[in-house]
Design an enzyme around this catalytic site. Sequence first.
Site, PDB file in Angstrom:
ATOM      1  N   GLY A  84       5.468   4.922   8.862  1.00 17.36           N
ATOM      2  CA  GLY A  84       6.434   4.577  10.022  1.00 17.36           C
ATOM      3  C   GLY A  84       7.883   3.952   9.336  1.00 17.36           C
ATOM      4  N   ARG A  85       7.631   3.352   8.720  1.00 10.74           N
ATOM      5  CA  ARG A  85       9.342   2.599   8.443  1.00 10.74           C
ATOM      6  C   ARG A  85       9.021   2.019   7.473  1.00 10.74           C
ATOM      7  NH1 ARG A  85       7.893  -3.810   9.232  1.00 10.74           N
ATOM      8  NH2 ARG A  85       5.810  -4.172   8.629  1.00 10.74           N
ATOM      9  N   GLY A  95      11.815   0.916  12.272  1.00  9.35           N
ATOM     10  CA  GLY A  95      11.296   1.573  11.305  1.00  9.35           C
ATOM     11  C   GLY A  95      12.286   0.401  10.396  1.00  9.35           C
ATOM     12  N   ARG A 121       8.365  -0.728  -3.139  1.00  8.79           N
ATOM     13  CA  ARG A 121       7.274  -0.649  -3.929  1.00  8.79           C
ATOM     14  C   ARG A 121       6.952  -0.083  -5.390  1.00  8.79           C
ATOM     15  NH1 ARG A 121       4.491   0.953   0.472  1.00  8.79           N
ATOM     16  NH2 ARG A 121       3.937  -1.745   1.093  1.00  8.79           N
ATOM     17  N   ASP A 139      -6.175   2.758   6.654  1.00  6.60           N
ATOM     18  CA  ASP A 139      -4.837   3.168   6.402  1.00  6.60           C
ATOM     19  C   ASP A 139      -4.140   2.212   5.725  1.00  6.60           C
ATOM     20  OD1 ASP A 139      -4.659   1.371   9.076  1.00  6.60           O
ATOM     21  OD2 ASP A 139      -2.522   1.439   8.877  1.00  6.60           O
ATOM     22  N   ASP A 163       0.269  -2.981   0.956  1.00  2.00           N
ATOM     23  CA  ASP A 163       1.060  -3.549   2.036  1.00  2.00           C
ATOM     24  C   ASP A 163       0.390  -4.888   2.857  1.00  2.00           C
ATOM     25  OD1 ASP A 163       2.348  -1.435   3.853  1.00  2.00           O
ATOM     26  OD2 ASP A 163       0.348  -0.612   4.489  1.00  2.00           O
TER      27      ASP A 163
END
Length: 480
Positions: free
Chosen positions: A95-96, A129, A182, A263, A273
């Site tokens: 989503g971002r 985002g 990343r 996720d 994440d």
Amino acid sequence: MRSEPQASAYRPAPRIEAIADWIASPVSPADFPSHILRFRNDRWAATVGLDGLDDASWITHFGRFEPLPDNLPRPLALRYHGHQFRNYNPNIGDGRGFLHAQMLDGEDRVLDLGTKGSGQTPYSRDGDGRLTLKGAVREILATEMLEALGVYTSKTFSVIETGEELWRGDEPSPTRSAAMVRLSHGHIRIGTFQRLLALEERDHMQALVAYCLETFPGNLPPEDAPGRDEPAVILLHQVVERMADLAASWMVAGFVHGVLNTDNMNISGESFDYGPWRWLPRWDPRFTAAYFDHSGLYAFGRQPEAVLWNCGQLAIALSTLSTTEPLVAALDRFAPLYQQAMSRRFAWRLGVTSQGLERDNALIQAAEQAMLASGEAPERFFFNHRGGRNAGDGRFGELLSAYEPAAETTDPFWRQDAPPSTLIDEVERIWGAIDQHDDWSALHARVAEIRELGRQLGPAPVPAGHVSIRDTDLRPLASR
């Protein structure tokens, strides 16, 4: 990316294009008002031949996100579902962020460049985002410290401040914005498989298994494992091995990830994440990192359980390609593999030679009791006792004194008052200097200190392998 980074030439390898039609959506990056380079990780950029870029070119590729030569022509927002705090959510995906490029390192491993805060995608839902600059600074500190402590983690590759004001409910607003990149071995998540299960896309599930076996080579299952020649079973064994080691590495690091949703679980076994992470201020199995984790589902002491539960969700997805017995057999390996990983990693961080599972477990239990009694932060506890130093009285001291030192502690680094810290007060202090005075010196100094800690600790131990998948013929596996 467990070893010290090694320089290599730039070799594009956009392999995900072969499955992109059904695993991702092409997207366009945001057009930011400004681009101020705040952090570039030349140490890891060298592994993929990008350390020679000048700052202007760096901003072009990692701030404006123009394609790298012969790489992905457009960014790809990956599609996935996931269990979020054990509630299934089909309405998620990148989503971002997006996948920006894939390259080979010097060992012919595929490395991804993925983004965070690079703009809206079809999966942004109501989000903007964007990423706060504070979030990017926190991710620099998290990944640098985890790498130093031997955790298999993504690397913060680039941070560029983008000149927008963001409004967030959980921190003072307006706040500064950033686009982060990343570096990792992949971005295929357990939730990626869950999506294919929900959509009943068996052929795509089979193709994704083949892609993962080829892209993330690992070990073959033990010789007595049922179904050990089935691609789905092989993959689950590999993921269980990686996840057991990952969970142990977090525990030995005293790290609380905070949001262990499916996720957020990478098939490559990498920690990534980072949102509401924390390091333990004291040894407390009930400590949580996320203010919204009201039940303590992802508390420090429950992280191994959470990781195993997530592996179970992967097994459910892979049941479309196999039967129950071999998948359960793979999951049953998690507990002993986790105990073995705890044993070797705990001895490594203490700087002593492992004495085997039984004695190491006794040492671990005594160390936990000593930390609980003293209220000492794990980072200081391990620092004080590195190489068997300061054994002291009590059960832990008695056990530790019987261990042989496996590391030298004569360097002046080990005579300083305390190790570099990423406890929350230090993180806030470092961010405060940036936020209030645009002073980045404390961040750069702390990164240098953390990297020196990693140099002093040396590489973390890795589990002994069985037969590497690299030594097998992948073509029959991919075609089944």
